[in-house]
Write a protein that holds these residues in place. Structure first.
Motif, PDB file in Angstrom:
ATOM      1  N   CYS A 272       0.850  -1.187   0.000  1.00 30.47           N
ATOM      2  CA  CYS A 272       0.000   0.000   0.000  1.00 30.47           C
ATOM      3  C   CYS A 272       0.885   1.236   0.000  1.00 30.47           C
ATOM      4  O   CYS A 272       1.807   1.358   0.811  1.00 30.47           O
ATOM      5  CB  CYS A 272      -0.903   0.005   1.225  1.00 30.47           C
ATOM      6  N   HIS A 273       0.608   2.159  -0.933  1.00 32.23           N
ATOM      7  CA  HIS A 273       1.425   3.357  -1.083  1.00 32.23           C
ATOM      8  C   HIS A 273       1.096   4.428  -0.052  1.00 32.23           C
ATOM      9  O   HIS A 273       1.824   5.400   0.085  1.00 32.23           O
ATOM     10  CB  HIS A 273       1.243   3.909  -2.497  1.00 32.23           C
ATOM     11  N   GLU A 274       0.006   4.277   0.675  1.00 34.14           N
ATOM     12  CA  GLU A 274      -0.380   5.299   1.641  1.00 34.14           C
ATOM     13  C   GLU A 274       0.584   5.316   2.832  1.00 34.14           C
ATOM     14  O   GLU A 274       1.061   4.258   3.267  1.00 34.14           O
ATOM     15  CB  GLU A 274      -1.803   5.035   2.143  1.00 34.14           C
ATOM     16  N   PRO A 275       0.881   6.514   3.368  1.00 32.75           N
ATOM     17  CA  PRO A 275       1.790   6.587   4.515  1.00 32.75           C
ATOM     18  C   PRO A 275       1.289   5.782   5.698  1.00 32.75           C
ATOM     19  O   PRO A 275       0.101   5.815   6.037  1.00 32.75           O
ATOM     20  CB  PRO A 275       1.812   8.087   4.838  1.00 32.75           C
ATOM     21  N   GLY A 276       2.202   5.063   6.318  1.00 25.98           N
ATOM     22  CA  GLY A 276       1.872   4.288   7.499  1.00 25.98           C
ATOM     23  C   GLY A 276       2.029   5.111   8.761  1.00 25.98           C
ATOM     24  O   GLY A 276       1.988   6.350   8.737  1.00 25.98           O
ATOM     25  N   SER A 277       2.226   4.441   9.875  1.00 31.31           N
ATOM     26  CA  SER A 277       2.336   5.126  11.163  1.00 31.31           C
ATOM     27  C   SER A 277       3.671   5.845  11.284  1.00 31.31           C
ATOM     28  O   SER A 277       4.701   5.388  10.780  1.00 31.31           O
ATOM     29  CB  SER A 277       2.181   4.119  12.303  1.00 31.31           C
ATOM     30  N   SER A 278       3.655   6.987  11.963  1.00 28.15           N
ATOM     31  CA  SER A 278       4.883   7.763  12.176  1.00 28.15           C
ATOM     32  C   SER A 278       5.846   6.992  13.072  1.00 28.15           C
ATOM     33  O   SER A 278       5.440   6.307  14.014  1.00 28.15           O
ATOM     34  CB  SER A 278       4.559   9.108  12.813  1.00 28.15           C
ATOM     35  N   THR A 279       7.132   7.129  12.750  1.00 24.17           N
ATOM     36  CA  THR A 279       8.143   6.427  13.523  1.00 24.17           C
ATOM     37  C   THR A 279       9.460   7.181  13.398  1.00 24.17           C
ATOM     38  O   THR A 279       9.502   8.319  12.937  1.00 24.17           O
ATOM     39  CB  THR A 279       8.287   4.973  13.029  1.00 24.17           C
ATOM     40  N   SER A 280      10.517   6.557  13.800  1.00 24.73           N
ATOM     41  CA  SER A 280      11.882   7.026  13.551  1.00 24.73           C
ATOM     42  C   SER A 280      12.701   5.801  13.185  1.00 24.73           C
ATOM     43  O   SER A 280      12.307   4.666  13.497  1.00 24.73           O
ATOM     44  CB  SER A 280      12.463   7.702  14.788  1.00 24.73           C
ATOM     45  N   PRO A 281      13.845   5.974  12.525  1.00 25.29           N
ATOM     46  CA  PRO A 281      14.655   4.799  12.201  1.00 25.29           C
ATOM     47  C   PRO A 281      15.030   3.971  13.422  1.00 25.29           C
ATOM     48  O   PRO A 281      15.086   2.743  13.358  1.00 25.29           O
ATOM     49  CB  PRO A 281      15.887   5.400  11.526  1.00 25.29           C
TER      50      PRO A 281
END
Length: 381
Positions: A272-281
């Protein structure tokens, strides 16, 4: 400050490897610094393969860059003797007024690209056993296909070294500074100086460039590989090609994409191309859950049920989103000798060779003749 290198490139992934190659090809003494291996699957380029397409629904202004990047991928193939782009043709499915089909049609009309409208019978005949809802439109593009990112990055890196570039792996940048006389970069191993500095750090960009005035959001993205539950030959490449579909079912809205099956071992890739949940590396959750799989499975069952077979594998990567989800390719606002490329927002890999040219232009000449004006930082001001 005396420059030991002409240019230092931070990050040797897709954009960084292409930039190292382009700078070295132009005769520069280049140092590329990569905190992992070259290539690696820790950032945004893991998980073979990657889509390439010309009728760009995201924004028509990308198309001149795409036309150039197709030629540059062909040139890389000629230099390496390894085919970089495999054109399969592909179908876009979505509501007529949705973001996907309307964007593809708008782009094709503006640049007179050869896309075709297909009815439901033609979709099945030419593209595979898709189920097309009555209120959906199908558009076929012959220029759609895929690139294998790990092989491409390795090819750029190999050519860069052949042209004299020095590439360091497993070396993390801890600090940097710049003034009118040059730049200084500190790592966990050493300290380096150069005349120019180019940032291609992907999801690790924000901590290094915290004062560009633009928020970069890192999101968690999951990719899946499945083994079709019906005739495998139907989904092999060829005859099966790449595809993208705009899902409008409640709770699953977004653009989904997929590839033909390249081998029995790997299965068919989709996501899915939609942005997923925010995170950090550093905080990225790389374990794939049943919830991750459910939404993609439901969409696959709706549009391509014959492919909805057993899960072969799944991987997690990252998007780095700019506020408008378009790239940032520009000079650093505070230092003329620093250039930045970031915010590729999940659709940047295919542009690697042309972005490498643009970054080399900006680093060496302060400007580029490539049509990158719409990717400048000043659009956010």
């Amino acid at each position: 400050m005396t420059a030991v290198y002409d240019a230092i490139v931070i990050g040797v992934g897709a954009m960084g490897s292409a930039t190292c190659h382009e700078l070295a090809k132009r005769g520069c003494k280049v140092l590329g610094l990569e905190q992992f291996g070259i290539p690696n699957e820790n950032g945004s380029s893991g998980g073979e393969p990657r889509l390439i397409r010309l009728a760009y629904f995201e924004h028509p202004d990308y198309i001149p860059l795409l036309q150039k990047t197709y030629r540059l991928w062909d040139e890389l193939s000629e230099r390496t003797g390894e085919k970089q782009v495999t054109l399969t043709g592909g179908v876009y499915l979505g509501p007529e007024d949705g973001v996907l089909v309307s964007g593809v049609v708008k782009a094709a009309e503006k640049y007179q690209l050869g896309v075709e409208r297909l009815d439901r019978a033609e979709v099945v005949q030419r593209c595979g056993p898709f189920v097309v809802p009555e209120d959906y439109t199908a558009v076929y593009e012959a220029e759609m296909g895929f690139i294998r990112p790990q092989e491409a990055i390795a090819a750029f890196a190999k050519l860069a070294v052949e042209h004299g570039a020095v590439l360091h792996t497993e070396e993390t940048v801890t600090d940097w500074s710049a003034d009118c006389s040059g730049v200084r970069v500190r790592t966990n191993r050493d300290e380096y100086t150069a005349a120019k500095l180019v940032f291609c750090a992907g999801a690790w960009t924000a901590p290094l460039l915290c004062d560009i005035g633009v928020r970069l959001e890192v999101t968690r993205q999951v990719m899946f590989w499945v083994s079709p539950k019906t005739n495998l030959e139907t989904f092999r490449c060829p005859p099966f090609g790449c595809w993208a579909v705009e899902e409008d079912a409640p709770g699953r809205e977004g653009v989904y994409y997929g590839f033909p099956m390249l081998s029995d071992h790997t299965g068919m890739k989709l996501g899915c191309h939609e942005p997923g949940s925010s995170t950090s590396p550093e905080a990225l959750q790389r374990t794939v859950t049943d919830s991750d799989e459910h939404t993609v499975r439901a969409t696959l069952e709706r549009f391509l049920p014959g492919a909805n077979g057993p899960l072969v594998s799944a991987k997690v990567c990252m998007y780095t989103l700019s506020p408008d989800e378009h790239f940032i390719v520009d000079k650093y606002p505070l230092h003329e000798n620093v250039v930045i490329a970031c915010g590729f927002s999940g659709h940047g890999f295919k542009f690697a060779p042309v972005v490498g040219e643009a970054l080399a232009d900006l680093a060496l000449n302060g400007e580029s003749k490539l049509p990158i004006g719409f990717l400048r930082l000043n659009r956010f001001r």
